[in-house]
Scaffold this active site. Structure first.
Site, mmCIF file in Angstrom:
data_model
loop_
_atom_site.group_PDB
_atom_site.id
_atom_site.type_symbol
_atom_site.label_atom_id
_atom_site.label_comp_id
_atom_site.label_asym_id
_atom_site.label_seq_id
_atom_site.Cartn_x
_atom_site.Cartn_y
_atom_site.Cartn_z
ATOM 1 N N LYS A 1 0.808 -1.225 0.000
ATOM 2 C CA LYS A 1 0.000 0.000 0.000
ATOM 3 C C LYS A 1 0.844 1.280 0.000
ATOM 4 O O LYS A 1 0.380 2.330 -0.456
ATOM 5 C CB LYS A 1 -0.927 0.004 1.218
ATOM 6 N N SER B 1 0.898 -9.927 -0.391
ATOM 7 C CA SER B 1 0.588 -8.504 -0.381
ATOM 8 C C SER B 1 0.749 -7.828 0.969
ATOM 9 O O SER B 1 0.832 -6.608 1.048
ATOM 10 C CB SER B 1 -0.838 -8.278 -0.887
#
Length: 510
Positions: free
Chosen positions: A51, A305
């Site tokens: 992110k 992720s």
């Protein structure tokens, strides 16, 4: 649509704060599945997730005036940490609005990066609404988690690195999907550069907003989403991501909670790192895809992720791993209530190991046992085991796929309640924060008698409760109206097999 993103990805400003993460082979998984399985290690970023790329790239495009006023976002997870660190690096004041249910580890991490944290509401929607109000009041710039071209371009740098790190033939890339920013950016780049590579999205079975959109040919809004993989719990794919994904994503694979838990363990075995549930999605899907396609000798890549795991959740994950690997069967078996019956049952298992055994005396004729049994990897022996036991004369019900049995019943096996009538059973989800359980109990009022209650805290933002209450059939509508007023998500599970087998009130007479 995809091509206009290529220049934005190539020009994206991410490396002032993000690192080029390694692409490593998962040797244990590769050997086990007969394919080369590669992991793109976004869990190694400074905020332990990808992110930071999109957040920093978006904020690097702000004008001097916008930077002076500051930025804001609403997030309970990795986006919040990405915005906080990006703001710190750029010298911008950041306000992060987080639900009150956000685990303390994430709140502390955001504050440690120098951002102001505002805790508001029990869910993301309430936090987002409050953030929107602050945007209007103070002129702050809102940094979206995924639905923004600059955010998408920042996430697309993951694919740019992957393509130059691995130049050999690549069969498919597996990418977790929440709002779609990561898969949109990666798909745009991969399909432009090497269109023969399959781009496969991965979603939990109960949070499949992209899969639903692809099936419908347009963006759809899910009625509700699952809470386990909270990093991808999004009801609707983003508008900008959808414009890319509808043409560039080959398919979406969905995975169960148990399969995600097994993937967390797989990641740990190969890397000694602990992926968060959303972070392990790609590994769960790779395993499923290889088995479905009977694939051999191919190269497959998946994005790890994120690794922002609340440590308390590991207990729950470890409990579900064996089922996720289909190495354990959970059965309800009826055996005679007489001396020696258990020994006879053990013999009928033909040396299979028992992983769990729960029993409580119920009546003098039959005993119902809740039993876990080790079976061959991949679940190949599960049907065989059930068939063998039935042929031996046992009544068997397979509860391996029953969430209620795994979430609650296995911890509650204690016998029926023959004196209780009109018991209705409900499963609830409520926000996990100090005082939430007390508020839940106080909200139920005093009209109905609670007959059963089970609650476990798994370190997640939401917890589940199984509750029984004496409610006459004619009063069910009024009872559910009261529950609607309380405001927690719930479902009536009175007809569930696992409940009736082990806990049913009135010996089955309701």
């Amino acid at each position: 649509m995809s091509q206009r993103y290529i220049k934005k990805i190539l020009d994206a400003r991410v490396y002032d704060v993000a690192i080029e993460t390694p692409l490593t082979e998962a040797r244990n998984l590769s050997k086990r599945f007969g394919n080369t399985i590669l992991l793109k290690r976004e869990d190694l970023q400074p905020v332990f997730s990808f992110k930071i790329r999109g957040a920093y790239n978006r904020m690097a495009q702000l004008s001097d005036e916008q930077q002076a006023k500051g930025v804001i976002c609403a997030s309970a997870g990795n986006h919040a940490q990405g915005v906080a660190l990006a703001a710190k690096m750029l010298g911008i004041k950041a306000t992060i609005v987080m639900p009150q249910t956000t685990p303390e580890i994430k709140v502390k991490s955001v504050r440690d990066h120098g951002a102001k944290v505002v805790l508001r509401g029990d869910a993301f929607d309430e936090a987002a609404a409050h953030a929107a109000g602050l945007v209007e009041k103070h002129g702050l710039t809102y940094i979206p988690p995924y639905d923004d071209p600059d955010v998408i371009a920042g996430q697309g740098t993951v694919a740019m690195e992957l393509m130059w790190q691995f130049t050999q033939p690549l069969h498919a890339v597996f990418i977790p999907v929440g709002g779609g920013g990561l898969i949109a950016g990666m798909a745009a780049y991969i399909k432009y550069l090497r269109p023969q590579i399959k781009v496969i999205g991965v979603e939990p079975e109960d949070s499949n907003c992209l899969q639903a959109a692809l099936a419908a040919g347009e963006r759809v809004t899910l009625d509700e989403v699952g809470i386990f993989a909270d990093g991808v719990a999004v009801k609707q794919i983003g508008e900008y991501p959808w414009e890319i994904c509808k043409d560039a994503v080959d398919e979406v694979i969905t995975v169960s909670t148990d399969e995600i838990c097994a993937a967390v363990k797989d990641v740990f075995d190969d890397t000694r790192s602990i992926a968060e549930p959303a972070g392990a999605l790609s590994v769960a899907a790779i395993k499923k895809y290889i088995e479905r396609e009977q694939l051999q000798g191919e190269n497959l890549a998946g994005v790890l992720s994120g690794a922002n795991m609340n440590f308390d959740r590991l207990r729950y994950i470890s409990e579900r791993t064996e089922i996720g690997e289909r190495r354990e069967a959970i059965l309800a078996v009826t055996i005679p209530e007489r001396p020696g019956a258990f020994k006879t049952f053990i013999a009928a298992l033909h040396k299979r190991s028992i992983t769990e055994f729960n029993y409580r005396y119920s009546d003098s004729e039959d005993a119902r046992i809740f039993v876990g049994v080790h079976v061959a990897s991949g679940g190949l022996g599960r049907d065989e085991l059930v068939q063998e036991l039935r042929e031996t004369g046992y009544s068997v019900i397979d509860l391996t796929d029953s969430d209620l049995a795994k979430q609650h019943i296995r911890y509650m096996v204690g016998g029926h309640a023959p004196t209780i009538s009109n018991e209705k059973v409900f499963q609830f989800e409520f926000p996990e924060r100090p005082g939430a359980l007390l508020k839940f109990l106080m909200s139920l009022g005093t009209r109905w008698n609670i007959t059963m209650f089970h609650y476990r805290n798994h370190g997640a933002a939401y917890s589940r409760v199984l509750m029984g209450a004496q409610v006459a059939d004619k009063d069910v509508a009024a009872f559910q109206a009261m529950l609607d007023k309380v405001g927690f998500r719930y479902q009536n599970v009175t007809d569930n097999d696992a409940y009736w087998l082990f806990l049913g009130a009135g010996n089955g007479e309701n």
